[in-house]
Design a protein around this motif. Structure first.
Motif, PDB file in Angstrom:
ATOM      1  N   UNK A   1       0.825  -1.209   0.000  1.00 19.33           N
ATOM      2  CA  UNK A   1       0.000   0.000   0.000  1.00 19.33           C
ATOM      3  C   UNK A   1       0.858   1.256   0.000  1.00 19.33           C
ATOM      4  N   UNK A   2       1.949   1.264   0.768  1.00 23.04           N
ATOM      5  CA  UNK A   2       2.846   2.407   0.756  1.00 23.04           C
ATOM      6  C   UNK A   2       3.517   2.557  -0.606  1.00 23.04           C
ATOM      7  N   UNK A   3       3.884   1.444  -1.224  1.00 22.89           N
ATOM      8  CA  UNK A   3       4.490   1.498  -2.550  1.00 22.89           C
ATOM      9  C   UNK A   3       3.528   2.080  -3.568  1.00 22.89           C
ATOM     10  N   UNK A   4       2.274   1.623  -3.549  1.00 26.10           N
ATOM     11  CA  UNK A   4       1.288   2.129  -4.501  1.00 26.10           C
ATOM     12  C   UNK A   4       0.977   3.596  -4.252  1.00 26.10           C
ATOM     13  N   UNK A   5       0.878   4.004  -2.988  1.00 24.34           N
ATOM     14  CA  UNK A   5       0.561   5.407  -2.692  1.00 24.34           C
ATOM     15  C   UNK A   5       1.698   6.327  -3.116  1.00 24.34           C
ATOM     16  N   UNK A   6       2.952   5.892  -2.976  1.00 24.19           N
ATOM     17  CA  UNK A   6       4.079   6.710  -3.425  1.00 24.19           C
ATOM     18  C   UNK A   6       4.090   6.852  -4.944  1.00 24.19           C
ATOM     19  N   UNK A   7       3.750   5.787  -5.652  1.00 28.39           N
ATOM     20  CA  UNK A   7       3.669   5.868  -7.114  1.00 28.39           C
ATOM     21  C   UNK A   7       2.578   6.841  -7.547  1.00 28.39           C
ATOM     22  N   UNK A   8       1.402   6.740  -6.948  1.00 34.12           N
ATOM     23  CA  UNK A   8       0.301   7.632  -7.314  1.00 34.12           C
ATOM     24  C   UNK A   8       0.635   9.071  -6.914  1.00 34.12           C
ATOM     25  N   UNK A   9       1.313   9.265  -5.783  1.00 34.20           N
ATOM     26  CA  UNK A   9       1.718  10.617  -5.372  1.00 34.20           C
ATOM     27  C   UNK A   9       2.692  11.215  -6.378  1.00 34.20           C
ATOM     28  N   UNK A  10       3.661  10.435  -6.805  1.00 33.50           N
ATOM     29  CA  UNK A  10       4.643  10.933  -7.770  1.00 33.50           C
ATOM     30  C   UNK A  10       3.969  11.292  -9.092  1.00 33.50           C
ATOM     31  N   UNK A  11       3.054  10.421  -9.559  1.00 35.08           N
ATOM     32  CA  UNK A  11       2.351  10.706 -10.809  1.00 35.08           C
ATOM     33  C   UNK A  11       1.469  11.945 -10.674  1.00 35.08           C
ATOM     34  N   UNK A  12       0.830  12.104  -9.517  1.00 28.06           N
ATOM     35  CA  UNK A  12      -0.005  13.276  -9.311  1.00 28.06           C
ATOM     36  C   UNK A  12       0.795  14.570  -9.340  1.00 28.06           C
ATOM     37  N   UNK A  13       1.978  14.560  -8.723  1.00 26.77           N
ATOM     38  CA  UNK A  13       2.818  15.751  -8.736  1.00 26.77           C
ATOM     39  C   UNK A  13       3.415  15.998 -10.117  1.00 26.77           C
TER      40      UNK A  13
ATOM     41  N   UNK B   1       0.529  17.008 -12.479  1.00 23.15           N
ATOM     42  CA  UNK B   1      -0.289  18.128 -12.030  1.00 23.15           C
ATOM     43  C   UNK B   1      -1.739  17.761 -11.770  1.00 23.15           C
ATOM     44  N   UNK B   2      -1.982  16.559 -11.225  1.00 25.77           N
ATOM     45  CA  UNK B   2      -3.345  16.093 -10.942  1.00 25.77           C
ATOM     46  C   UNK B   2      -3.582  16.127  -9.443  1.00 25.77           C
ATOM     47  N   UNK B   3      -4.393  17.093  -9.017  1.00 23.38           N
ATOM     48  CA  UNK B   3      -4.637  17.278  -7.581  1.00 23.38           C
ATOM     49  C   UNK B   3      -5.372  16.086  -6.981  1.00 23.38           C
ATOM     50  N   UNK B   4      -6.273  15.479  -7.746  1.00 23.69           N
ATOM     51  CA  UNK B   4      -7.030  14.341  -7.224  1.00 23.69           C
ATOM     52  C   UNK B   4      -6.099  13.184  -6.871  1.00 23.69           C
ATOM     53  N   UNK B   5      -5.111  12.919  -7.709  1.00 23.66           N
ATOM     54  CA  UNK B   5      -4.159  11.844  -7.412  1.00 23.66           C
ATOM     55  C   UNK B   5      -3.342  12.162  -6.170  1.00 23.66           C
ATOM     56  N   UNK B   6      -2.998  13.414  -5.979  1.00 21.60           N
ATOM     57  CA  UNK B   6      -2.206  13.792  -4.813  1.00 21.60           C
ATOM     58  C   UNK B   6      -2.988  13.548  -3.524  1.00 21.60           C
ATOM     59  N   UNK B   7      -4.238  14.014  -3.482  1.00 29.44           N
ATOM     60  CA  UNK B   7      -5.049  13.804  -2.278  1.00 29.44           C
ATOM     61  C   UNK B   7      -5.331  12.322  -2.051  1.00 29.44           C
ATOM     62  N   UNK B   8      -5.610  11.587  -3.120  1.00 26.60           N
ATOM     63  CA  UNK B   8      -5.879  10.153  -2.991  1.00 26.60           C
ATOM     64  C   UNK B   8      -4.655   9.419  -2.456  1.00 26.60           C
ATOM     65  N   UNK B   9      -3.483   9.757  -2.975  1.00 29.10           N
ATOM     66  CA  UNK B   9      -2.261   9.081  -2.534  1.00 29.10           C
ATOM     67  C   UNK B   9      -1.908   9.452  -1.093  1.00 29.10           C
ATOM     68  N   UNK B  10      -2.148  10.697  -0.705  1.00 31.56           N
ATOM     69  CA  UNK B  10      -1.866  11.078   0.689  1.00 31.56           C
ATOM     70  C   UNK B  10      -2.749  10.308   1.669  1.00 31.56           C
TER      71      UNK B  10
END
Length: 342
Positions: free
Chosen positions: A275-287, A290-299
């Motif tokens: 889960x931490x691995x997947x959230x870090x991937x989604x956080x990196x892609x969101x940043x 430039x997708x705010x939804x991915x950033x909040x979801x990953x956090x």
């Protein structure tokens, strides 16, 4: 020169052009009216399905015929009509009709195959993007079940090597799919946009649900040193999508390297749990995208993953506190070093 529809699709995929796909129902209603009509449409559709359930005691053929009629009516309402109410009512009607047909067939005893068939049929017939999103998640749920390790009683006790390999393969497949869908603008937006939204949402949700069990992450339940080393090796292999995303971002945007350098200190946390691995991937892609939804979801997923992993560790409370303090000191040191370099 590119065709005009392709240019529009690429602009919409990159986020430069907002708006729904071309097959969505066009409406100029205010959002409040849309919300009221959506709720009313779902309530009306549920009442229609409840009325149809009175024939559930009939034969399988009658139930299948009723499900086919409901599915045909929902498809017509979504594709032929331009009324917002009918388009929204078609979503639950299509779901109910498809499941009614499947539950009246031999697929009733195979839950995963039932969900995959229903999802595939609805994805081909759907008009609204919401229904395609639900259909994509149904198919992803079937794939998740096929790749889900089987256990009885204790987690990872019957087939430890096979189960660990399946977990790693599942991480690689969902991680590569998330990376590809969010970094490669799709040409056929109506098909790929639901998948692009469904894969990270389903992946993080399923990992959070599984993480609520006894297995908190790679190596947290390892009985010996050999098993721990094997789990760490497989965990490192599962970070391939994250490394690909980091490499591509730094290659395309070398000027952002100083800004994202502190995030590189978080990469070792990906080895702790899926889960931490997947959230870090989604956080990196969101940043990066430039997708705010991915950033909040990953956090949110990252906080949940750290919480689940922390309470799954069979360590004394003092040792957990010292480990947390050490991680905090390390992150502060990285922050101070980046400030000094800047």
């Amino acid at each position: 020169m590119k065709p005009w529809p392709q240019v529009i699709d690429e602009l919409r995929a990159s986020g430069a052009l907002s708006g729904e796909p071309a097959d969505a129902v066009a409406t100029e209603l205010p959002w409040s009216v849309q919300a009221i009509q959506t709720v009313a449409a779902w309530v009306a559709a549920i009442l229609v399905l409840a009325a149809g359930m009175t024939l559930w005691s009939a034969s399988d053929g009658a139930r299948m015929l009723l499900g086919a009629m409901i599915l045909a009516a929902a498809t017509a309402a979504m594709r032929l009509g331009r009324v917002y109410f009918l388009a929204q009512a078609g979503v639950p009607l299509a779901l109910g009709g498809a499941f009614m047909m499947v539950l009246s067939s031999p697929l009733e005893r195979h839950v995963a195959w039932s969900c995959f068939v229903v999802g595939a049929v609805l994805f081909c017939l759907a008009g609204p993007r919401l229904l395609r999103l639900i259909a994509a998640m149904l198919m992803l749920g079937a794939c998740w079940d096929w790749l889900n390790p089987r256990w009885s009683g204790e987690f990872f006790t019957e087939r430890p090597l096979a189960d660990s390999l399946l977990t790693t393969v599942r991480q690689l497949l969902f991680g590569c799919a998330t990376w590809w869908l969010w970094t490669r603008p799709p040409r056929r937006m109506a098909i790929w946009l639901p998948w692009r939204d469904a894969v990270p949402v389903f992946w993080l949700g399923a990992l959070a649900f599984v993480g609520g069990g006894r297995h908190g992450g790679w190596g947290s339940m390892a009985p010996d040193l050999d098993r721990l080393l094997l789990e760490l090796l497989l965990a490192a292999l599962a970070q391939l999508p994250l490394l690909l995303a980091v490499r591509e971002t730094l290659r395309r945007q070398p000027d952002v390297t100083p800004a994202v350098r502190p995030l590189l200190a978080l990469l070792p946390l990906a080895l702790l749990s899926p889960l931490l691995s997947a959230s870090l991937l989604v956080l990196w892609l969101g940043l990066a995208e430039g997708r705010r939804l991915l950033v909040w979801l990953s956090c949110a997923a990252g906080l949940a993953g750290f919480h689940l992993y922390y309470y799954s560790l069979h360590w004394p409370l003092l040792l957990k506190g010292l480990a947390l303090a050490g991680v905090g000191v390390l992150l502060l040191a990285v922050w101070a070093w980046t400030r000094r370099c800047a």
